[in-house]
Write an enzyme that holds these catalytic residues in place. Structure first.
Site, PDB file in Angstrom:
ATOM      1  N   GLU A 160     -70.999  94.477 -99.524  1.00 55.45           N
ATOM      2  CA  GLU A 160     -70.776  94.670-100.961  1.00 55.45           C
ATOM      3  C   GLU A 160     -72.024  94.294-101.759  1.00 55.45           C
ATOM      4  O   GLU A 160     -72.411  94.972-102.705  1.00 55.45           O
ATOM      5  CB  GLU A 160     -69.606  93.793-101.442  1.00 55.45           C
ATOM      6  CG  GLU A 160     -68.270  94.060-100.763  1.00 55.45           C
ATOM      7  CD  GLU A 160     -68.053  93.204 -99.512  1.00 55.45           C
ATOM      8  OE1 GLU A 160     -69.006  93.044 -98.720  1.00 55.45           O
ATOM      9  OE2 GLU A 160     -66.931  92.702 -99.335  1.00 55.45           O
ATOM     10  N   CYS A 189     -64.762  89.059 -99.352  1.00 51.47           N
ATOM     11  CA  CYS A 189     -64.485  87.633 -99.122  1.00 51.47           C
ATOM     12  C   CYS A 189     -64.417  86.871-100.443  1.00 51.47           C
ATOM     13  O   CYS A 189     -65.055  87.263-101.425  1.00 51.47           O
ATOM     14  CB  CYS A 189     -65.538  87.029 -98.204  1.00 51.47           C
ATOM     15  SG  CYS A 189     -67.191  87.067 -98.883  1.00 51.47           S
ATOM     16  N   CYS A 212     -68.238  87.545-102.157  1.00 51.25           N
ATOM     17  CA  CYS A 212     -68.487  88.875-102.712  1.00 51.25           C
ATOM     18  C   CYS A 212     -67.588  89.157-103.917  1.00 51.25           C
ATOM     19  O   CYS A 212     -67.982  89.860-104.842  1.00 51.25           O
ATOM     20  CB  CYS A 212     -68.231  89.941-101.655  1.00 51.25           C
ATOM     21  SG  CYS A 212     -69.428  89.864-100.335  1.00 51.25           S
ATOM     22  N   SER A 214     -74.690 100.492 -53.221  1.00 49.57           N
ATOM     23  CA  SER A 214     -73.961 100.828 -54.452  1.00 49.57           C
ATOM     24  C   SER A 214     -74.876 101.333 -55.560  1.00 49.57           C
ATOM     25  O   SER A 214     -74.431 101.674 -56.650  1.00 49.57           O
ATOM     26  CB  SER A 214     -73.200  99.594 -54.953  1.00 49.57           C
ATOM     27  OG  SER A 214     -74.119  98.573 -55.266  1.00 49.57           O
ATOM     28  N   GLU A 251     -68.242  92.515 -65.639  1.00 48.24           N
ATOM     29  CA  GLU A 251     -68.827  93.481 -64.689  1.00 48.24           C
ATOM     30  C   GLU A 251     -68.546  93.118 -63.230  1.00 48.24           C
ATOM     31  O   GLU A 251     -69.339  93.405 -62.342  1.00 48.24           O
ATOM     32  CB  GLU A 251     -70.335  93.624 -64.955  1.00 48.24           C
ATOM     33  CG  GLU A 251     -70.653  94.345 -66.261  1.00 48.24           C
ATOM     34  CD  GLU A 251     -71.984  95.075 -66.252  1.00 48.24           C
ATOM     35  OE1 GLU A 251     -72.592  95.226 -65.196  1.00 48.24           O
ATOM     36  OE2 GLU A 251     -72.414  95.489 -67.349  1.00 48.24           O
ATOM     37  N   LEU A 261     -63.087  88.559 -59.049  1.00 52.40           N
ATOM     38  CA  LEU A 261     -62.978  88.079 -60.435  1.00 52.40           C
ATOM     39  C   LEU A 261     -62.186  89.081 -61.277  1.00 52.40           C
ATOM     40  O   LEU A 261     -61.360  88.689 -62.100  1.00 52.40           O
ATOM     41  CB  LEU A 261     -64.380  87.854 -61.016  1.00 52.40           C
ATOM     42  CG  LEU A 261     -64.401  87.411 -62.469  1.00 52.40           C
ATOM     43  CD1 LEU A 261     -63.676  86.084 -62.655  1.00 52.40           C
ATOM     44  CD2 LEU A 261     -65.823  87.287 -62.997  1.00 52.40           C
TER      45      LEU A 261
HETATM   46  N1  LIG Z   1     -70.561  98.423 -58.270  1.00 53.35           N
HETATM   47  C1  LIG Z   1     -70.293  97.569 -59.210  1.00 53.35           C
HETATM   48  O1  LIG Z   1     -70.071  97.979 -60.362  1.00 53.35           O
HETATM   49  C2  LIG Z   1     -70.251  96.090 -58.919  1.00 53.35           C
HETATM   50  C3  LIG Z   1     -70.237  95.168 -59.983  1.00 53.35           C
HETATM   51  C4  LIG Z   1     -70.179  93.815 -59.685  1.00 53.35           C
HETATM   52  C5  LIG Z   1     -70.117  93.403 -58.364  1.00 53.35           C
HETATM   53  N2  LIG Z   1     -70.151  94.292 -57.361  1.00 53.35           N
HETATM   54  C6  LIG Z   1     -70.071  93.874 -55.972  1.00 53.35           C
HETATM   55  O2  LIG Z   1     -69.011  92.989 -55.790  1.00 53.35           O
HETATM   56  C7  LIG Z   1     -69.343  92.086 -54.736  1.00 53.35           C
HETATM   57  C8  LIG Z   1     -68.902  90.690 -55.129  1.00 53.35           C
HETATM   58  O3  LIG Z   1     -67.550  90.721 -55.414  1.00 53.35           O
HETATM   59  P1  LIG Z   1     -66.576  89.639 -54.862  1.00 53.35           P
HETATM   60  O4  LIG Z   1     -65.217  90.111 -55.126  1.00 53.35           O
HETATM   61  O5  LIG Z   1     -66.968  89.311 -53.473  1.00 53.35           O
HETATM   62  O6  LIG Z   1     -66.922  88.356 -55.747  1.00 53.35           O
HETATM   63  P2  LIG Z   1     -67.046  88.054 -57.310  1.00 53.35           P
HETATM   64  O7  LIG Z   1     -65.835  88.535 -58.023  1.00 53.35           O
HETATM   65  O8  LIG Z   1     -68.380  88.460 -57.792  1.00 53.35           O
HETATM   66  O9  LIG Z   1     -67.032  86.466 -57.260  1.00 53.35           O
HETATM   67  C9  LIG Z   1     -65.866  85.827 -56.852  1.00 53.35           C
HETATM   68  C10 LIG Z   1     -66.105  84.353 -56.785  1.00 53.35           C
HETATM   69  O10 LIG Z   1     -66.142  83.810 -58.100  1.00 53.35           O
HETATM   70  C11 LIG Z   1     -65.656  82.499 -58.068  1.00 53.35           C
HETATM   71  N3  LIG Z   1     -64.598  82.288 -59.038  1.00 53.35           N
HETATM   72  C12 LIG Z   1     -64.479  81.231 -59.869  1.00 53.35           C
HETATM   73  N4  LIG Z   1     -63.382  81.301 -60.584  1.00 53.35           N
HETATM   74  C13 LIG Z   1     -62.745  82.426 -60.219  1.00 53.35           C
HETATM   75  C14 LIG Z   1     -61.532  83.004 -60.602  1.00 53.35           C
HETATM   76  N5  LIG Z   1     -60.751  82.483 -61.526  1.00 53.35           N
HETATM   77  N6  LIG Z   1     -61.173  84.153 -60.000  1.00 53.35           N
HETATM   78  C15 LIG Z   1     -61.956  84.733 -59.077  1.00 53.35           C
HETATM   79  N7  LIG Z   1     -63.107  84.215 -58.661  1.00 53.35           N
HETATM   80  C16 LIG Z   1     -63.517  83.072 -59.243  1.00 53.35           C
HETATM   81  C17 LIG Z   1     -65.067  82.296 -56.678  1.00 53.35           C
HETATM   82  O11 LIG Z   1     -65.958  81.498 -55.932  1.00 53.35           O
HETATM   83  P3  LIG Z   1     -65.722  79.916 -55.971  1.00 53.35           P
HETATM   84  O12 LIG Z   1     -64.346  79.699 -55.472  1.00 53.35           O
HETATM   85  O13 LIG Z   1     -66.792  79.360 -55.131  1.00 53.35           O
HETATM   86  O14 LIG Z   1     -65.869  79.550 -57.400  1.00 53.35           O
HETATM   87  C18 LIG Z   1     -64.984  83.654 -56.094  1.00 53.35           C
HETATM   88  O15 LIG Z   1     -65.145  83.661 -54.699  1.00 53.35           O
HETATM   89  C19 LIG Z   1     -70.811  92.184 -54.519  1.00 53.35           C
HETATM   90  O16 LIG Z   1     -71.031  92.756 -53.255  1.00 53.35           O
HETATM   91  C20 LIG Z   1     -71.290  93.089 -55.599  1.00 53.35           C
HETATM   92  O17 LIG Z   1     -72.262  93.970 -55.119  1.00 53.35           O
HETATM   93  C21 LIG Z   1     -70.213  95.631 -57.620  1.00 53.35           C
HETATM   94 ZN   LIG Z   2     -68.399  88.943 -98.533  1.00 54.29          ZN
END
Ligand SMILES: NC(=O)c1ccc[n+]([C@@H]2O[C@H](COP(=O)([O-])OP(=O)(O)OC[C@H]3O[C@@H](n4cnc5c(N)ncnc54)[C@H](OP(=O)(O)O)[C@@H]3O)[C@@H](O)[C@H]2O)c1
Ligand SMILES: [Zn+2]
Length: 371
Positions: free
Chosen positions: A51, A74, A83, A167, A292, A297
């Site tokens: 604004e 605001c 504003c 990948s 990502e 995870l």
């Molecule tokens: N192509 C793509 O777009 C892409 C993108 C990303 C990754 N990747 C591939 O994915 C692979 C890795 O994936 P991943 O599944 O093995 O592992 P990740 O999801 O990268 O990591 C998992 C690790 O994170 C930690 N963690 C901490 N808190 C967590 C929670 N609440 N939930 C889950 N994990 C948690 C755990 O280790 P701790 O228990 O030690 O904490 C778990 O083993 C790699 O090979 C990578 O190349 C590909």
């Molecule tokens: Zn404002």
């Protein structure tokens, strides 16, 4: 004409994308005798609101003019003066607003103040458009937690790598460019520690003049290698490692001496409690996160209901392989009725790839006040 002026205000608002977080993108247009005499938008966090920029841009007297603005002006002192006061001072006659401020503590007060000063106010023109444009702000300001987008790129048969683990790259260069644009817009980028161990990614934005997101790694026991890029190259972008009470103090000190911020979150099933982590990241003013992977995870993130939106880039190729990875791993679900459902799907083609976007049905509801 009203729609035309408001749409123009939206085009202006959009220019602030990636520069105003955790503030909203806002645009304003001032019209007098069917002529646009001023326009502006919120250009940068902490700087003038839309604004004020619109008022300052006016070359002729704005007395008696109509202001079209995408968000309720605001009325309180924040980083800049309110504003509403400037609008009243400048004797604007009408204010047409797309949406109310979603923050329940302030919502409606700006309008009240304008009306009390005798200004005609209308609310609701293109309200839904604003809720979409500012989906990050709408969640963050109400829930104080970041808006999370889960992004992955896969083949037509749902694989993110070949059986040998290759990948790079599944999606086209055009799609990857788009992802880097997102890295510029989002305040944080989140991955699991295995992704860092296996790929040693930089997690930065590789476009010209772009802002790097804060790199966030979940790592319950601090297994992260000290020589990984996200630790060593702390001059490129900030890094936050989220761990649990199980992490030893020596490792924490070591990481901190490398310029990394270590946050201790609660633990859940012996890993980082992701909802607790989101609250802590929200307190650090991180309003948006691009998730990502990796696949473990990703599954936990869905289970713990921290994801708002999904973006899947699908490349027209088949990879095959029983053991080739898919975007979401973890344990998976047992019954189809428990699947994580996605709604409001949109489809786009990006070069030869297809981009599917949607919102998780079970995501935390943000009850924005209706305009
Ligand atoms: N192509 C793509 O777009 C892409 C993108 C990303 C990754 N990747 C591939 O994915 C692979 C890795 O994936 P991943 O599944 O093995 O592992 P990740 O999801 O990268 O990591 C998992 C690790 O994170 C930690 N963690 C901490 N808190 C967590 C929670 N609440 N939930 C889950 N994990 C948690 C755990 O280790 P701790 O228990 O030690 O904490 C778990 O083993 C790699 O090979 C990578 O190349 C590909
Ligand atoms: Zn404002």
């Amino acid at each position: 004409m009203e729609l035309y002026y408001m749409n123009l205000a939206f085009d202006l608002a959009e220019k602030g994308r990636g520069k105003v977080n955790p503030n909203p993108m806002v645009g304003a247009v001032i019209v007098k005798n069917n002529k646009i005499i001023g326009q502006g938008y919120h250009e940068q966090y902490g700087k003038n609101h839309a604004e004020i920029n619109a008022l300052n841009s006016a070359k002729e007297d704005v007395e008696g003019a109509t202001m079209y603005v995408t968000l309720e002006p605001c009325y309180h002192y924040g980083k800049t003066p309110p504003c509403v006061e400037k609008i009243i001072e400048n004797k604007i006659e009408k204010v047409i607003i797309a949406s109310l401020d979603p923050n329940p503590l302030v919502s409606g007060n700006g309008i009240k103040k304008l009306r009390n000063a005798g200004i005609y106010v209308e609310v609701g023109l293109l309200d839904e458009k604003n809720k979409k444009l500012n989906e990050v702000f709408m969640k963050y300001i109400v829930k104080k937690k970041p808006f999370v987008v889960m992004k992955s790129a896969m083949s037509l048969d749902g694989k993110i790598a070949t059986y040998s683990g290759e990948s790079k790259w599944i999606s086209s260069e055009k799609s990857r460019k788009q992802v880097h644009k997102l890295r510029n817009e989002f305040m944080g980028i989140l991955v699991g520690v295995n992704t860092v161990i296996k790929d040693d990614p930089e997690l930065t934005c590789r476009l010209e003049n772009c802002t790097n997101p804060i790199r966030i790694i979940v790592d319950s026991t601090l297994r992260i290698p000290l020589n990984s890029k996200v630790v060593k190259e702390s001059n490129k972008a900030k890094t936050i490692i989220v761990t649990t009470e199980k992490a030893d103090k020596y490792s924490i000190k070591n990481l901190e001496s490398n310029g990394v911020k270590v946050i201790i979150a609660k633990s859940k099933d012996n890993r980082v409690d992701l909802d607790n982590m989101m609250k802590k990241l929200g307190k650090l003013k991180i309003d948006s996160i691009l998730l990502e992977g990796g696949s473990s995870l990703n599954f936990s993130a869905l289970e713990q209901n921290i994801v708002d939106k999904i973006q899947v880039y699908i490349a027209p190729k088949i990879i095959g392989g029983q053991n080739s990875k898919t975007p979401i791993g973890g344990k998976g679900i047992d019954l189809l009725q428990d699947a994580f459902k996605v709604k409001d799907i949109t489809l786009k083609t990006i070069g030869e790839d297809i981009l599917i976007e949607g919102y998780f049905e079970g995501r935390e509801k943000v009850n924005c006040l209706q305009a």
